[in-house]
Design a protein around this motif. Structure first.
Motif, mmCIF file in Angstrom:
data_model
loop_
_atom_site.group_PDB
_atom_site.id
_atom_site.type_symbol
_atom_site.label_atom_id
_atom_site.label_comp_id
_atom_site.label_asym_id
_atom_site.label_seq_id
_atom_site.Cartn_x
_atom_site.Cartn_y
_atom_site.Cartn_z
ATOM 1 N N LYS A 28 0.842 -1.203 0.000
ATOM 2 C CA LYS A 28 0.000 0.000 0.000
ATOM 3 C C LYS A 28 0.872 1.245 0.000
ATOM 4 O O LYS A 28 1.945 1.256 0.586
ATOM 5 N N ALA A 29 0.357 2.259 -0.663
ATOM 6 C CA ALA A 29 1.081 3.540 -0.676
ATOM 7 C C ALA A 29 1.113 4.112 0.736
ATOM 8 O O ALA A 29 0.109 4.088 1.456
ATOM 9 N N ALA A 30 2.255 4.594 1.127
ATOM 10 C CA ALA A 30 2.399 5.175 2.464
ATOM 11 C C ALA A 30 1.523 6.412 2.575
ATOM 12 O O ALA A 30 1.440 7.211 1.636
ATOM 13 N N PRO A 31 0.825 6.545 3.702
ATOM 14 C CA PRO A 31 -0.029 7.738 3.859
ATOM 15 C C PRO A 31 0.798 9.010 3.806
ATOM 16 O O PRO A 31 1.926 9.052 4.286
ATOM 17 N N ALA A 32 0.211 10.016 3.201
ATOM 18 C CA ALA A 32 0.922 11.287 3.081
ATOM 19 C C ALA A 32 1.144 11.892 4.458
ATOM 20 O O ALA A 32 0.282 11.825 5.331
ATOM 21 N N ALA A 33 2.313 12.446 4.651
ATOM 22 C CA ALA A 33 2.635 13.072 5.928
ATOM 23 C C ALA A 33 1.760 14.305 6.124
ATOM 24 O O ALA A 33 1.490 15.033 5.168
ATOM 25 N N PRO A 34 1.277 14.520 7.346
ATOM 26 C CA PRO A 34 0.449 15.721 7.586
ATOM 27 C C PRO A 34 1.257 16.980 7.316
ATOM 28 O O PRO A 34 2.466 17.014 7.535
ATOM 29 N N PRO A 35 0.603 18.019 6.826
ATOM 30 C CA PRO A 35 1.324 19.258 6.521
ATOM 31 C C PRO A 35 1.924 19.869 7.779
ATOM 32 O O PRO A 35 1.360 19.764 8.867
ATOM 33 N N THR A 36 3.087 20.473 7.639
ATOM 34 C CA THR A 36 3.728 21.131 8.777
ATOM 35 C C THR A 36 2.917 22.357 9.185
ATOM 36 O O THR A 36 2.583 23.186 8.345
ATOM 37 N N PRO A 37 2.568 22.449 10.480
ATOM 38 C CA PRO A 37 1.782 23.612 10.918
ATOM 39 C C PRO A 37 2.517 24.917 10.625
ATOM 40 O O PRO A 37 3.734 24.999 10.759
ATOM 41 N N LEU A 38 1.756 25.916 10.228
ATOM 42 C CA LEU A 38 2.351 27.217 9.968
ATOM 43 C C LEU A 38 2.633 27.936 11.281
ATOM 44 O O LEU A 38 1.846 27.856 12.225
ATOM 45 N N GLY A 39 3.741 28.649 11.332
ATOM 46 C CA GLY A 39 4.013 29.528 12.454
ATOM 47 C C GLY A 39 3.367 30.877 12.202
ATOM 48 O O GLY A 39 3.118 31.257 11.051
ATOM 49 N N CYS A 40 3.107 31.611 13.260
ATOM 50 C CA CYS A 40 2.412 32.894 13.101
ATOM 51 C C CYS A 40 3.246 33.933 12.359
ATOM 52 O O CYS A 40 2.689 34.890 11.824
ATOM 53 N N ASP A 41 4.561 33.769 12.338
ATOM 54 C CA ASP A 41 5.416 34.740 11.648
ATOM 55 C C ASP A 41 5.937 34.218 10.311
ATOM 56 O O ASP A 41 6.812 34.834 9.704
ATOM 57 N N ASP A 42 5.401 33.083 9.851
ATOM 58 C CA ASP A 42 5.804 32.571 8.540
ATOM 59 C C ASP A 42 5.275 33.495 7.440
ATOM 60 O O ASP A 42 4.233 34.142 7.603
ATOM 61 N N PRO A 43 5.972 33.562 6.315
ATOM 62 C CA PRO A 43 5.510 34.425 5.210
ATOM 63 C C PRO A 43 4.087 34.111 4.764
ATOM 64 O O PRO A 43 3.327 35.027 4.437
ATOM 65 N N GLU A 44 3.719 32.819 4.748
ATOM 66 C CA GLU A 44 2.362 32.458 4.332
ATOM 67 C C GLU A 44 1.322 33.012 5.306
ATOM 68 O O GLU A 44 0.241 33.461 4.904
ATOM 69 N N SER A 45 1.655 33.001 6.594
ATOM 70 C CA SER A 45 0.741 33.535 7.605
ATOM 71 C C SER A 45 0.601 35.041 7.457
ATOM 72 O O SER A 45 -0.502 35.594 7.565
ATOM 73 N N GLU A 46 1.711 35.718 7.229
ATOM 74 C CA GLU A 46 1.673 37.172 7.094
ATOM 75 C C GLU A 46 0.922 37.584 5.830
ATOM 76 O O GLU A 46 0.230 38.607 5.826
ATOM 77 N N ALA A 47 1.040 36.773 4.775
ATOM 78 C CA ALA A 47 0.291 37.075 3.550
ATOM 79 C C ALA A 47 -1.209 36.950 3.796
ATOM 80 O O ALA A 47 -2.004 37.783 3.335
ATOM 81 N N ALA A 48 -1.610 35.916 4.537
ATOM 82 C CA ALA A 48 -3.031 35.746 4.860
ATOM 83 C C ALA A 48 -3.516 36.877 5.760
ATOM 84 O O ALA A 48 -4.630 37.392 5.583
ATOM 85 N N ALA A 49 -2.680 37.295 6.716
ATOM 86 C CA ALA A 49 -3.058 38.394 7.615
ATOM 87 C C ALA A 49 -3.215 39.694 6.842
ATOM 88 O O ALA A 49 -4.109 40.498 7.139
ATOM 89 N N GLU A 50 -2.363 39.929 5.861
ATOM 90 C CA GLU A 50 -2.458 41.154 5.055
ATOM 91 C C GLU A 50 -3.791 41.203 4.306
ATOM 92 O O GLU A 50 -4.452 42.255 4.253
ATOM 93 N N VAL A 51 -4.196 40.070 3.742
ATOM 94 C CA VAL A 51 -5.483 40.012 3.045
ATOM 95 C C VAL A 51 -6.625 40.245 4.030
ATOM 96 O O VAL A 51 -7.584 40.968 3.741
ATOM 97 N N ALA A 52 -6.501 39.648 5.222
ATOM 98 C CA ALA A 52 -7.552 39.783 6.230
ATOM 99 C C ALA A 52 -7.701 41.226 6.692
ATOM 100 O O ALA A 52 -8.822 41.741 6.807
ATOM 101 N N VAL A 53 -6.586 41.903 6.970
ATOM 102 C CA VAL A 53 -6.641 43.289 7.447
ATOM 103 C C VAL A 53 -7.214 44.197 6.364
ATOM 104 O O VAL A 53 -8.010 45.105 6.651
ATOM 105 N N SER A 54 -6.824 43.961 5.127
ATOM 106 C CA SER A 54 -7.368 44.750 4.026
ATOM 107 C C SER A 54 -8.886 44.570 3.926
ATOM 108 O O SER A 54 -9.633 45.536 3.696
ATOM 109 N N TYR A 55 -9.340 43.344 4.131
ATOM 110 C CA TYR A 55 -10.782 43.065 4.093
ATOM 111 C C TYR A 55 -11.491 43.782 5.237
ATOM 112 O O TYR A 55 -12.557 44.386 5.046
#
Length: 344
Positions: free
Chosen positions: A17-44
């Motif tokens: 059987k194919a090995a189950p996919a590893a769960p995604p690494t949790p985002l930190g609050c200061d990661d670039p992806e988090s800050e990008a989401a926060a920027e969209v949220a604040v603009s909204y």
């Protein structure tokens, strides 16, 4: 017969059987992806607020990413915001807006935002916010002489706004301005008595001379011609009376409107918005319970932000017990993130 034997052997082969996919690494609050989401949220948040001032990001408290399928995620954000000096009608970009200082009696916003990210594109699905002024005790402990925010329907505040608007309109031959809302007010009692106010205004279809002849005929300009502005004023009442007023019009901004539900045009305020309060509450514009992960019927068992923060802190504490090489710097906890301005 040979075919039957081959089939039996094939069935007996181990199934890989194919090995189950590893769960995604949790985002930190200061990661670039988090800050990008926060920027969209604040603009909204700023783009969909109906009263008061623009808010700037102060801290990302928590972020949770819930995969929904290929290139499709639901994101829950918890944000701390701080009020700026820019009214929501101001065309000034948020990056150029000054965050209110602690001594200016700061106002904090707490927001939960639900976003969706599809093929890298972020969009806001729901928002829930609450904003409140810093406690008077905290301000006075740090700055005993700083004037505090006054209720927006305080009689001295209303009198100062009325006097300021009348003073401005009496000194200009151009557009007659009408009050939209009072944004802020502070009263200093000693060594002199000073009332400081800020309020939003809008141009009418009258000149000052026409308004003087019949002010009742003066109406706000239609949306396709609207011209909003902002005024500041200070009224010294003791020991001598003195009034200073500064009003600026922004010019027509296509698509920018002002919500006036049930507004009392005589007072120029929406009673339900400001009655007895020193600041406009973001809750009036953002109050969708599905913005909160803990309130979402889709994910009732998800951890709260506090439990996530406690777990992260415990993990860091446990990590510190393990021997490390000299000079080792432990990684910061994933959440909450850094404070950009100051913590209330």
């Amino acid at each position: 017969m040979k075919a039957l034997v081959a089939l039996i052997l094939l069935v007996q082969l181990p199934i890989h059987k194919a090995a189950p996919a590893a769960p995604p690494t949790p985002l930190g609050c200061d990661d670039p992806e988090s800050e990008a989401a926060a920027e969209v949220a604040v603009s909204y948040i700023n783009g969909h607020s109906h009263h008061g001032y623009k808010f700037a990001l102060n801290r990302i408290e928590n972020i949770r990413v819930l995969p929904q399928g290929l290139n499709n995620d639901i994101i829950f954000l918890e944000l701390d915001l701080l009020e700026t000096t820019c009214h929501i009608l101001s065309p000034t970009p948020l990056a150029n807006c000054t965050v209110r200082s602690f001594t200016d009696h700061a106002v904090e916003g707490d927001c939960d935002i639900k976003l969706q990210k599809v093929d890298g594109q972020l969009s806001v699905l729901a928002s829930k916010c609450h904003s409140h002024a810093d406690s008077s005790e905290d301000v006075l402990q740090f700055c005993p002489d700083c004037p505090l925010l006054a209720s927006l329907n305080n009689t001295e505040v209303l009198a100062t706004v009325a006097a300021a608007l009348q003073d401005h309109n009496s000194k200009t031959a151009d557009t007659y301005l009408r009050l939209l809302e009072i944004g802020r007010a502070r009263i200093q009692y000693h060594p002199v008595h000073v009332v400081s106010v800020e309020f939003a205004v809008a141009a009418t279809n009258c000149s000052a001379a026409k308004a003087k002849a019949d002010v009742e005929t003066c109406q706000l300009l239609p949306d396709d011609q609207s011209n909003f502005g902002f005024c500041t004023a200070t009224m010294v009442t003791k020991p001598l009376q003195d009034l200073k007023v500064d009003c600026q019009l922004y010019g027509h901004q296509p698509g920018v409107t002002y919500s006036q539900p049930g507004q009392d045009t005589a007072a120029g305020m929406t009673p339900s918005v400001v009655q007895g309060f020193p600041n406009h509450n973001l809750r009036l514009s953002h109050n969708n319970p599905f913005a909160s992960e803990s309130s979402s019927s889709e994910f009732p068992s998800m951890l709260s932000a506090k439990s996530v923060a406690k777990r992260a802190a415990a993990a860091v504490a446990q990590h510190d017990k393990v021997p490390h090489p000299v000079g080792f710097v432990p990684p910061p906890p994933p959440c909450p993130g850094k404070v950009r301005h100051f913590k209330i």
